[in-house]
Design a protein around this motif. Structure first.
Motif, short mmCIF file in Angstrom:
data_model
loop_
_atom_site.label_atom_id
_atom_site.label_comp_id
_atom_site.label_asym_id
_atom_site.label_seq_id
_atom_site.Cartn_x
_atom_site.Cartn_y
_atom_site.Cartn_z
N ASP A 1 -3.27 52.23 -21.77
CA ASP A 1 -3.20 53.16 -22.72
C ASP A 1 -4.19 53.61 -23.44
O ASP A 1 -5.00 54.65 -23.80
N LEU A 2 -5.08 52.52 -23.91
CA LEU A 2 -6.42 52.39 -24.41
C LEU A 2 -7.53 53.20 -23.42
O LEU A 2 -8.35 54.30 -24.10
N LEU A 3 -7.37 53.01 -22.38
CA LEU A 3 -8.31 53.64 -21.41
C LEU A 3 -8.04 54.99 -21.22
O LEU A 3 -9.01 55.93 -21.03
N CYS B 1 -5.96 43.58 -23.01
CA CYS B 1 -6.61 43.80 -21.94
C CYS B 1 -7.00 42.41 -21.12
O CYS B 1 -7.74 41.56 -21.67
N PRO B 2 -6.68 42.36 -19.93
CA PRO B 2 -6.78 41.04 -19.13
C PRO B 2 -8.23 40.82 -18.73
O PRO B 2 -9.04 42.01 -18.56
N TYR B 3 -8.64 39.63 -18.69
CA TYR B 3 -9.88 39.43 -18.20
C TYR B 3 -10.01 39.72 -16.73
O TYR B 3 -9.30 39.24 -15.87
N ARG B 4 -11.15 40.43 -16.24
CA ARG B 4 -11.17 40.65 -14.93
C ARG B 4 -12.45 40.10 -14.36
O ARG B 4 -13.50 40.33 -14.78
N SER B 5 -12.18 39.11 -13.53
CA SER B 5 -13.29 38.19 -13.12
C SER B 5 -14.13 38.83 -11.84
O SER B 5 -15.23 38.55 -11.61
#
Length: 146
Positions: A9-11, A77-81
């Motif tokens: 939603d933020l994006l 927001c999940p951490y995207r590695s």
């Protein structure tokens, strides 16, 4: 969509405001202050460094921005590695879960078909035996017994 996260939603809000897949440090700083007034100056400076390292225009769907978003919104927001996780995590989980369910259902369906095939084969054997018994009984009625 069934599985939108708060980060999605933020994006979406940012995309609507920018109408572009990239943004300058100023655009992102203004947006960040609007959606998170308590964002630290340190995080905003970090954002400026990230944008600068991308030539002044940061892809908002890239790994660097996703990791920065996690810093600002760790619970949303999940951490995207790595780059392969650019798909929202919730959608990825749904897709993986669906594959597992389909796999299990397919295995169950195969097992059900095998069971049905065995039942049909057994019924065929029983029908054959009944036919044989009935024909023998009919033959014995028509024959003279000495």
């Amino acid at each position: 969509i069934c599985c939108r996260s708060e980060c999605d939603d933020l994006l979406a809000g940012l995309e609507g405001q920018l109408r572009s897949p990239t943004a300058s440090a100023q655009q992102l700083s203004e947006w960040t202050r609007a959606v998170s007034p308590n964002a630290s100056q340190e995080l905003l400076e970090q954002l400026e460094e990230i944008v600068s390292s991308h030539g002044g225009s940061l892809p908002i769907h890239g790994k660097a921005f996703a990791q920065w978003m996690h810093s600002v919104f760790p619970t949303k927001c999940p951490y995207r590695s790595d780059a392969r996780t650019s798909m929202p995590q919730s959608v990825k989980n749904v897709a993986e879960g669906a594959m597992v369910i389909v796999g299990k259902r397919w295995a169950s369906a195969r097992q059900a078909f095998r069971s049905i095939a065995l039942l049909v084969a057994a019924a065929s054997v029983v029908a054959g035996l009944l036919k044989t018994l009935l024909s023998q009984k009919t033959n014995s009625k028509g024959k003279k017994i000495d």
